[in-house]
Design a protein around this motif. Structure first.
Motif, PDB file in Angstrom:
ATOM      1  N   TYR A   1       0.827  -1.204   0.000  1.00 41.72           N
ATOM      2  CA  TYR A   1       0.000   0.000   0.000  1.00 41.72           C
ATOM      3  C   TYR A   1       0.865   1.259   0.000  1.00 41.72           C
ATOM      4  CZ  TYR A   1      -3.843  -3.147   1.170  1.00 41.72           C
ATOM      5  OH  TYR A   1      -4.770  -4.154   1.144  1.00 41.72           O
ATOM      6  N   PRO A   2       0.424   2.326  -0.679  1.00 39.28           N
ATOM      7  CA  PRO A   2       1.214   3.563  -0.723  1.00 39.28           C
ATOM      8  C   PRO A   2       1.127   4.362   0.571  1.00 39.28           C
ATOM      9  CG  PRO A   2      -0.849   3.867  -1.907  1.00 39.28           C
ATOM     10  CD  PRO A   2      -0.794   2.418  -1.519  1.00 39.28           C
TER      11      PRO A   2
ATOM     12  N   MET B   1       4.961  -0.822  -6.337  1.00 37.83           N
ATOM     13  CA  MET B   1       5.991  -1.855  -6.347  1.00 37.83           C
ATOM     14  C   MET B   1       7.082  -1.503  -5.331  1.00 37.83           C
ATOM     15  SD  MET B   1       6.269  -2.958 -10.365  1.00 37.83           S
ATOM     16  CE  MET B   1       6.985  -4.560  -9.946  1.00 37.83           C
ATOM     17  N   ARG B   2       7.437  -2.483  -4.507  1.00 34.33           N
ATOM     18  CA  ARG B   2       8.385  -2.279  -3.414  1.00 34.33           C
ATOM     19  C   ARG B   2       9.795  -1.992  -3.916  1.00 34.33           C
ATOM     20  NH1 ARG B   2       7.283  -6.036   1.547  1.00 34.33           N
ATOM     21  NH2 ARG B   2       9.563  -5.905   1.552  1.00 34.33           N
ATOM     22  N   PRO B   3      10.491  -1.031  -3.291  1.00 32.30           N
ATOM     23  CA  PRO B   3      11.841  -0.683  -3.728  1.00 32.30           C
ATOM     24  C   PRO B   3      12.867  -1.788  -3.498  1.00 32.30           C
ATOM     25  CG  PRO B   3      11.328   0.445  -1.680  1.00 32.30           C
ATOM     26  CD  PRO B   3      10.043  -0.191  -2.159  1.00 32.30           C
ATOM     27  N   ASP B   4      12.681  -2.581  -2.414  1.00 35.83           N
ATOM     28  CA  ASP B   4      13.658  -3.635  -2.135  1.00 35.83           C
ATOM     29  C   ASP B   4      13.606  -4.735  -3.190  1.00 35.83           C
ATOM     30  OD1 ASP B   4      11.103  -4.297  -1.258  1.00 35.83           O
ATOM     31  OD2 ASP B   4      11.783  -5.441   0.473  1.00 35.83           O
TER      32      ASP B   4
ATOM     33  N   GLY C   1       6.920  -1.728 -15.164  1.00 32.64           N
ATOM     34  CA  GLY C   1       6.166  -1.538 -13.942  1.00 32.64           C
ATOM     35  C   GLY C   1       4.731  -2.020 -14.065  1.00 32.64           C
ATOM     36  N   ARG C   2       4.113  -2.223 -12.928  1.00 35.51           N
ATOM     37  CA  ARG C   2       2.693  -2.590 -12.853  1.00 35.51           C
ATOM     38  C   ARG C   2       2.068  -1.843 -11.680  1.00 35.51           C
ATOM     39  NH1 ARG C   2      -0.648  -5.564 -16.554  1.00 35.51           N
ATOM     40  NH2 ARG C   2       0.848  -5.933 -18.227  1.00 35.51           N
ATOM     41  N   TYR C   3       0.790  -2.048 -11.437  1.00 32.18           N
ATOM     42  CA  TYR C   3       0.059  -1.370 -10.369  1.00 32.18           C
ATOM     43  C   TYR C   3       0.124   0.148 -10.613  1.00 32.18           C
ATOM     44  CZ  TYR C   3       1.149  -6.043  -8.643  1.00 32.18           C
ATOM     45  OH  TYR C   3       1.336  -7.390  -8.539  1.00 32.18           O
ATOM     46  N   GLU C   4       0.390   0.915  -9.549  1.00 35.15           N
ATOM     47  CA  GLU C   4       0.467   2.368  -9.711  1.00 35.15           C
ATOM     48  C   GLU C   4       1.868   2.838 -10.091  1.00 35.15           C
ATOM     49  OE1 GLU C   4      -2.124   4.701  -9.554  1.00 35.15           O
ATOM     50  OE2 GLU C   4      -3.154   2.779  -9.751  1.00 35.15           O
ATOM     51  N   GLY C   5       2.829   1.915 -10.080  1.00 38.18           N
ATOM     52  CA  GLY C   5       4.190   2.286 -10.449  1.00 38.18           C
ATOM     53  C   GLY C   5       5.206   1.869  -9.404  1.00 38.18           C
ATOM     54  N   LEU C   6       6.416   2.445  -9.494  1.00 37.21           N
ATOM     55  CA  LEU C   6       7.515   2.089  -8.610  1.00 37.21           C
ATOM     56  C   LEU C   6       7.677   3.107  -7.485  1.00 37.21           C
ATOM     57  CD1 LEU C   6      10.337   1.146 -11.143  1.00 37.21           C
ATOM     58  CD2 LEU C   6       8.333  -0.173 -10.465  1.00 37.21           C
ATOM     59  N   ASP C   7       8.204   2.642  -6.376  1.00 40.75           N
ATOM     60  CA  ASP C   7       8.595   3.526  -5.291  1.00 40.75           C
ATOM     61  C   ASP C   7       9.632   4.520  -5.835  1.00 40.75           C
ATOM     62  OD1 ASP C   7      10.365   4.416  -3.002  1.00 40.75           O
ATOM     63  OD2 ASP C   7       8.940   3.210  -1.856  1.00 40.75           O
ATOM     64  N   GLU C   8       9.408   5.793  -5.572  1.00 42.94           N
ATOM     65  CA  GLU C   8      10.259   6.850  -6.120  1.00 42.94           C
ATOM     66  C   GLU C   8      11.723   6.685  -5.730  1.00 42.94           C
ATOM     67  OE1 GLU C   8      10.877  10.313  -8.439  1.00 42.94           O
ATOM     68  OE2 GLU C   8       9.112   9.028  -8.212  1.00 42.94           O
ATOM     69  N   ARG C   9      11.972   6.124  -4.567  1.00 35.37           N
ATOM     70  CA  ARG C   9      13.349   6.011  -4.078  1.00 35.37           C
ATOM     71  C   ARG C   9      14.208   5.110  -4.957  1.00 35.37           C
ATOM     72  NH1 ARG C   9      11.708   4.234   1.873  1.00 35.37           N
ATOM     73  NH2 ARG C   9      10.155   3.153   0.569  1.00 35.37           N
ATOM     74  N   VAL C  10      13.635   4.009  -5.437  1.00 33.20           N
ATOM     75  CA  VAL C  10      14.431   3.101  -6.261  1.00 33.20           C
ATOM     76  C   VAL C  10      14.615   3.656  -7.669  1.00 33.20           C
ATOM     77  CG1 VAL C  10      12.542   1.662  -7.175  1.00 33.20           C
ATOM     78  CG2 VAL C  10      14.801   0.659  -6.791  1.00 33.20           C
ATOM     79  N   ILE C  11      13.663   4.458  -8.122  1.00 29.81           N
ATOM     80  CA  ILE C  11      13.812   5.109  -9.436  1.00 29.81           C
ATOM     81  C   ILE C  11      15.051   6.002  -9.421  1.00 29.81           C
ATOM     82  CG2 ILE C  11      12.811   6.766 -11.056  1.00 29.81           C
ATOM     83  CD1 ILE C  11      10.054   5.765 -10.237  1.00 29.81           C
ATOM     84  N   LYS C  12      15.187   6.770  -8.349  1.00 26.49           N
ATOM     85  CA  LYS C  12      16.325   7.686  -8.242  1.00 26.49           C
ATOM     86  C   LYS C  12      17.619   6.953  -7.919  1.00 26.49           C
ATOM     87  CE  LYS C  12      13.583  11.728  -6.980  1.00 26.49           C
ATOM     88  NZ  LYS C  12      13.300  12.781  -5.959  1.00 26.49           N
ATOM     89  N   ALA C  13      17.543   5.975  -7.005  1.00 22.99           N
ATOM     90  CA  ALA C  13      18.745   5.252  -6.594  1.00 22.99           C
ATOM     91  C   ALA C  13      19.363   4.483  -7.751  1.00 22.99           C
ATOM     92  CB  ALA C  13      18.414   4.302  -5.443  1.00 22.99           C
ATOM     93  N   ARG C  14      18.526   3.902  -8.596  1.00 23.69           N
ATOM     94  CA  ARG C  14      19.002   3.111  -9.736  1.00 23.69           C
ATOM     95  C   ARG C  14      19.124   3.945 -11.016  1.00 23.69           C
ATOM     96  NH1 ARG C  14      21.733  -1.696  -9.281  1.00 23.69           N
ATOM     97  NH2 ARG C  14      21.088  -2.641  -7.315  1.00 23.69           N
ATOM     98  N   LYS C  15      18.821   5.221 -10.893  1.00 22.43           N
ATOM     99  CA  LYS C  15      18.932   6.155 -12.015  1.00 22.43           C
ATOM    100  C   LYS C  15      18.180   5.625 -13.253  1.00 22.43           C
ATOM    101  CE  LYS C  15      23.375   7.968 -10.433  1.00 22.43           C
ATOM    102  NZ  LYS C  15      24.814   8.212 -10.761  1.00 22.43           N
TER     103      LYS C  15
END
Length: 254
Positions: free
Chosen positions: A76-77, A86-89, A134-148
């Motif tokens: 859940y967001p 989608m979970r960042p881990d 991605g699926r659902y509402e998308g990815l956790d913003e933190r992993v988008i930035k961390a993985r560039k």
């Protein structure tokens, strides 16, 4: 899935990527639905190029990196809202498993930069690309930035997942790889080359339902045919894509 099993799964995928497919353009797709690939890319010219080794494909099931027996990859967001995230881990571990695969890390997303022909040309010159669907509402913003992750959009609309977008992106650039098309002329005369949409196309029969092919195309005068094609391309672009026409005229005046 405990950390030990998760690590084994990572090593399994990493070793398989290193041992095979060392030639050609490398496509790597991370998805919840691996059976969606290669899909239409296994047919026609792209399919022939895949079979001949011009490009290769590796798919990774994201659920293999879920931290629990239920293989859930979402939650859940924070802050509320509809849908799941989608979970960042999980995402991070899946991406780490393909760290040895070449090319930029792409994430199809409606908020990304618009994918166009010029971008396809750039990607086709890379050794490959890693696409996270991605699926659902998308990815956790933190992993988008961390993985560039480079967010990329195929248009101003929303899909159920990134898989259809990934197929479109891959199709657009695979056809640009050397050896996929029979001639390079096919590439230089199509839409978006030289900033214009493509001119009208005709074939046999010359007279179809009383509509006759423009006489100039059967004249044998190559110079006039070339001029006709350019004028028609300019006319269509001006009427249908004012944005492209504006840029075309700007470049033309330089």
């Amino acid at each position: 899935m405990n950390k030990h099993i998760q690590s084994q799964t990572k090593q399994q995928y990493s070793s398989s990527f290193c041992e095979k497919d060392k030639t050609g353009w490398h496509a790597t797709v991370l998805t919840l639905f691996p059976t969606m690939f290669p899909g239409p890319l296994g047919l026609s010219l792209a399919g022939k190029a895949l079979n001949s080794g011009i490009w290769n494909l590796k798919t990774l099931d994201i659920r293999n990196f879920a931290p629990n027996k239920s293989r859930s990859v979402d939650d859940y967001p924070f802050g509320g809202g509809s849908g799941m995230v989608m979970r960042p881990d999980v995402v991070d571990t899946a991406l780490e498993a393909v760290a040895d695969r070449p090319g930029p890390r792409l994430y199809p997303s409606p908020r990304g930069a618009i994918f166009d022909q010029s971008w396809a040309k750039i990607l086709a010159k890379e050794p490959g690309a890693v696409i996270f669907c991605g699926r659902y509402e998308g990815l956790d913003e933190r992993v988008i930035k961390a993985r560039k992750l480079k967010e990329v959009s195929i248009g101003d609309f929303v899909l159920s997942g990134g898989e259809p977008a990934a197929l479109i992106i891959m199709d657009a650039l695979i056809r640009l790889l050397p050896g996929v098309l029979r001639t390079t002329t096919a590439l230089t005369e199509e839409s978006f080359e030289n900033g214009l949409l493509e001119y009208p196309l005709y074939t046999h029969p010359r007279n179809w339902n009383g509509i006759i092919v423009p006489e100039i195309l059967t004249s044998g005068d190559h110079a006039k045919v070339k001029a006709w094609k350019r004028l028609e391309a300019e006319s269509i672009t001006r009427k249908r894509r004012p944005d492209l026409w504006k840029q075309y005229m700007k470049n033309k005046d330089k």
